[in-house]
Design an enzyme around this catalytic site. Structure first.
Site, PDB file in Angstrom:
ATOM      1  N   GLY A  39       7.685  18.512   4.696  1.00 28.03           N
ATOM      2  CA  GLY A  39       8.993  18.059   4.221  1.00 28.03           C
ATOM      3  C   GLY A  39      10.158  18.685   4.946  1.00 28.03           C
ATOM      4  CB  CYS A 249       1.091 -13.528  -2.055  1.00 22.83           C
ATOM      5  SG  CYS A 249       1.181 -14.139  -0.348  1.00 22.83           S
ATOM      6  CB  CYS A 252      -3.229 -14.163   0.228  1.00 18.93           C
ATOM      7  SG  CYS A 252      -2.292 -12.763  -0.434  1.00 18.93           S
ATOM      8  CB  CYS A 274       1.634 -10.365   1.411  1.00 15.90           C
ATOM      9  SG  CYS A 274       0.455 -10.519   0.066  1.00 15.90           S
ATOM     10  CB  CYS A 280      -0.824 -11.815   3.742  1.00 13.29           C
ATOM     11  SG  CYS A 280      -0.559 -13.325   2.807  1.00 13.29           S
TER      12      CYS A 280
END
Lengths: 298, 282, 236
Positions: A39, A249, A252, A274, A280
């Site tokens: 970080g 979606c 799909c 997607c 997808c």
């Protein structure tokens, strides 16, 4: 490997992976430091590349410094392998390395991405490199770089917390969409790059190494595997990802992926797709196969 | 070091703040006897020098003096806004009174600022973030104390604003839209958010209307009364000091020229400058 | 009986720096003792420094010379002339009360709370403290209409009684009175004397300056006459 590097020089007059070896070593050293201090933003000497700063040069420098001849690279932009930015970056890497590339998340050893983390769970053998426009999570509350560095050093994060408090008081909820700040390893607050909130939980206790590169701002930071990454939240006002309940979606049929809203001007219809195109596609082939199997069974 | 049996909350020992190159003559050749703050040898400005005093638990101690006498410098050193050139300070609430707070790390200093001391500045812009709401200003202090529960934060904020007589309905408003007196009360609420045992008040009523001044003073008095907070009250106004304090230190040219019971300072001033000050009272 | 207070060779001289070092005499070479539970009245024409003695004992003035030996419950024997300020403040809070000719208190506090303040400071419940304050105000004949008003608006006589009630309510061990009845009429004076006598019966020692001898002789066991003392010194 040496042969390949020499070959590429012969062909184009460029070093393997464009950047010279000394510069790669510096970037790798800074990357190792970033991994050692999860970080923490490590300053590095951002090199000139044949693309403009702000177009993914930070991520690209990390990728170029890590690539070996046997790596398989995938480059995505907003979840899509085919967008201009992804295609150009991929072409540059292929030109200068001749390594293999893929569209398949599972096949890749290194994935460079902008704005998304793939839907499929990544493994310990893979590295995800994220392009970062603004590495400083505290910038929204403190314009001075000198001051934000002191704030990080002293873990003085109350100003950012007050920002969230004010958000909730004023708007009834936290208005941050992408770039949702998260606490890494109980120590540093980090900007996860402009990924949607949807992707932030994927950083937590992951198997994969995540590297973040900001070329214009000259910073590298990292989340090593199995690191605690907690999005900032109040005890009585929890972090929430985007809500797609009731939506799926249009291609799909997925109900468990991050969806892009597509608005059709002529019909006025809203459809959802997607955001991760490879995911997808794989679902579609998988569905087709299963349908095929079902037909054969009969 | 503070001996724990004495009930001293804060002990200052030989605090000096010198701006400039500073030379060995700085301290000797400045001060009330010399009538100047500026070292004739090297030109350094001796803002305050050799300040030693004890603040007892639950006491309100006044510091009076004209502008430029070094009283605000002293308070700002204590709150780490300025770094003293020399000197030590000990808090009975920190490290058992054995640690000189000036030599602690900046992280620890921040802890002291947020948990052990509160400050109210003359100018609300110094103490408040004007682009945060009142509640947000109080919340900032609570968040430094790791209180991450929105409901609890808002409850405590409204409690404090009620105590400092800021209408709770205005909790989510920006303090920049408030009157001076109200901003001062929000500042006090913020300073008290984490129940610090010590409060530093730097000219808190200067520049306010007389009637507003009175309300702020009443508030400070009642807070001390109810919560027993130890307070250091800096003012150029003897009236403020008379109203609030039991003991008073008089500063001139960066030095304490006299320290005593407030009624004694007012009725039997010893130092020539104190006598001048008392006789200048309207 | 043991002495609660012994004043030994007390002198107070004011050095006025701003008047080119002019010296003003407060009081000079004062000595007396006060046995516990007794009371003493200080006599003398105005300007002889009677108030200075009380202010030195209360440490509003810093004595120039001499000792003021006080036998406190909290700290044992203390020289009030030189004790640290925090000891003086603690004694003012718990043992020594002072009633001046003028009322000097927080503005914008109701009469009732002004009187109750000392008790609350010592840990008495607010309700109980206010109850006792009402008793005292009634006893000193302050009209109930005034209890919630600010004493700074009161008449001189009313202010004086508030002052006495405020000091008496905490039953100090040593009470310093500076003309406590100066602006009172006969009826209210009686009420004040009655209250002070009751304090005395309960053990409070008193040092007082009184403008009228009547009042003084009702209250004191002995006197310290500064004029006599001065003339005596003059003779020597």
């Amino acid at each position: 490997m040496i042969k390949q590097i020499v070959d590429s020089r012969k062909d184009k007059g460029y070093n393997f992976a464009f950047i010279d070896e000394q510069a790669k070593r510096e970037i790798r050293r800074k990357t190792l430091k970033a991994v050692a201090i999860p970080g923490y933003q490590v300053p590095f000497g951002s090199r000139e590349l044949p693309i403009a700063r702000g177009w993914g040069t930070g991520g690209l420098q990390i990728t170029l410094s890590l690539l070996g001849p046997d790596d398989v690279l995938k480059v995505i932009d907003q979840g899509c392998d085919g967008s201009v930015n992804a295609v150009n970056l991929r072409n540059l890497v292929v030109e200068t390395t001749k390594i293999a590339t893929t569209l398949d998340t599972e096949e890749a050893t290194i994935i460079q991405t902008r704005h998304r983390i793939p839907e499929e769970k990544m493994t310990g053998g893979q590295i995800l490199v994220l392009q970062v426009p603004y590495p400083e999570a505290l910038r929204i509350v403190e314009p001075s770089e000198a001051k934000t560095r002191v704030m990080h050093a002293e873990m003085d994060y109350s100003k950012l917390w007050v920002y969230l408090y004010e958000d909730i008081v004023r708007w009834g909820g936290i208005t941050i969409g992408a770039r949702y700040p998260a606490m890494v390893n109980k120590r540093y607050i980090m900007d996860p790059s402009p990924i949607p909130r949807w992707d932030v939980p994927k950083l937590h206790m992951a198997d994969t190494l995540y590297l973040f590169g900001a070329g214009r701002e000259k910073r590298i930071y990292a989340i090593p595997p199995h690191t605690e990454v907690i999005p900032l939240e109040f005890e009585d006002h929890k972090f929430r990802v985007e809500d797609f309940s009731g939506l799926s979606c249009g291609r799909c049929g997925s109900t468990s992926s991050f969806l892009d809203e597509i608005f059709d001007d002529s019909s006025g219809q809203k459809t959802y797709l997607c955001s991760d195109t490879n995911y997808c596609d794989r679902r579609l082939t998988g569905l087709a196969q299963r349908k095929g199997n079902a037909r054969n069974d009969r | 070091m503070i001996d724990n049996s004495t009930e001293i909350a804060l002990s200052l020992q030989g605090i000096s703040k010198i701006y400039g190159p500073s030379c060995p003559a700085c301290i000797q050749k400045t001060g009330p006897e010399m009538g100047t703050n500026i070292c004739p040898e090297c030109g350094s400005i001796v803002a305050c020098a050799d300040i030693s005093l004890d603040l007892h638990a639950g006491e309100i101690l006044g510091i009076v003096g004209e502008s430029g006498s070094g009283k605000s410098t002293l308070v700002k050193c204590l709150y780490f806004d300025l770094e003293p050139t020399y000197g030590e300070a000990y808090l009975s609430y920190y490290g058992n009174g054995r640690l000189n707070i000036f030599s602690e790390t900046s992280q620890k200093k921040r802890y002291i600022r947020n948990h052990i001391m509160g400050i109210v500045y003359q100018n609300p812009h110094m103490g408040l973030r004007m682009n945060f709401s009142c509640g947000g200003n109080v919340a900032e202090k609570l968040l430094t104390a790791d209180c991450y529960h929105l409901g609890k934060i808002r409850h405590r904020a409204s409690e404090l604003l009620t105590k400092t007589e800021v209408p709770v309905a205005r909790m989510d408003d920006l303090p920049r839209n408030f009157s001076g007196g109200m901003q001062q009360r929000v500042q006090i609420a913020k300073a008290m958010a984490n129940n610090p045992p010590i409060l530093l008040l730097d000219e808190v009523t200067t520049g306010l209307d007389v009637s507003v001044q009175a309300k702020v003073l009443d508030l400070i008095k009642s807070l001390q009364w109810e919560l027993g907070i130890s307070m250091l009250v800096v003012s150029h106004d003897l009236g403020v000091v008379r109203l609030l304090t039991n003991r008073t230190a008089v500063m001139k040219n960066g030095r304490i020229v006299e320290i005593g019971l407030t009624d004694q300072i007012l009725e039997d001033p010893q130092h020539v400058y104190t006598q001048l000050l008392i006789n200048s009272l309207l | 009986m043991n002495d609660i207070l012994a004043v030994e060779n007390l002198s107070k001289i004011f050095m006025m720096h701003i008047l080119n070092g002019k010296v003003i005499r407060g009081c000079e070479d004062i000595s007396f003792t006060l046995p516990e539970g007794e009371s003493i009245g200080i006599l003398g024409p105005s300007g002889t420094g009677k108030s200075s003695i009380l202010k030195c004992i209360y440490r509003t003035y810093i004595p120039t010379e001499g000792r003021i030996v006080y036998h406190s419950l909290q700290f044992g024997t203390v020289d009030l002339a030189s004790a640290p300020e925090n000891i003086i403040l603690a004694l003012r809070n718990t043992e020594i009360g002072y009633v001046s000719q003028f009322l000097k208190i927080m503005p914008r506090v109701s009469a009732l709370d002004v009187v109750a303040e000392g008790l609350i400071k010592r840990g008495t419940e607010k309700q109980e403290a206010r109850y006792r304050a009402r008793e005292h105000l009634t006893r000193l004949q302050i009209s109930p209409d005034l209890w919630d008003a600010y004493p700074s608006t009161f008449s001189g006589g009313e202010q004086q009684r508030i002052n006495i009630a405020r000091a008496a309510i905490v039953k100090p061990r040593l009470m310093l009175l500076d003309e406590p009845t100066a602006s009172l009429d006969g009826r209210t004076r009686e009420a004040v004397i009655d209250l002070l006598l009751e304090l005395k019966r309960e053990g409070t020692s008193i040092i007082g300056i009184f403008h009228d001898l009547d009042t003084m002789f009702q209250l004191v066991d002995k006197t310290y006459d500064m004029s006599v003392f001065d003339s005596y010194k003059a003779e020597v």
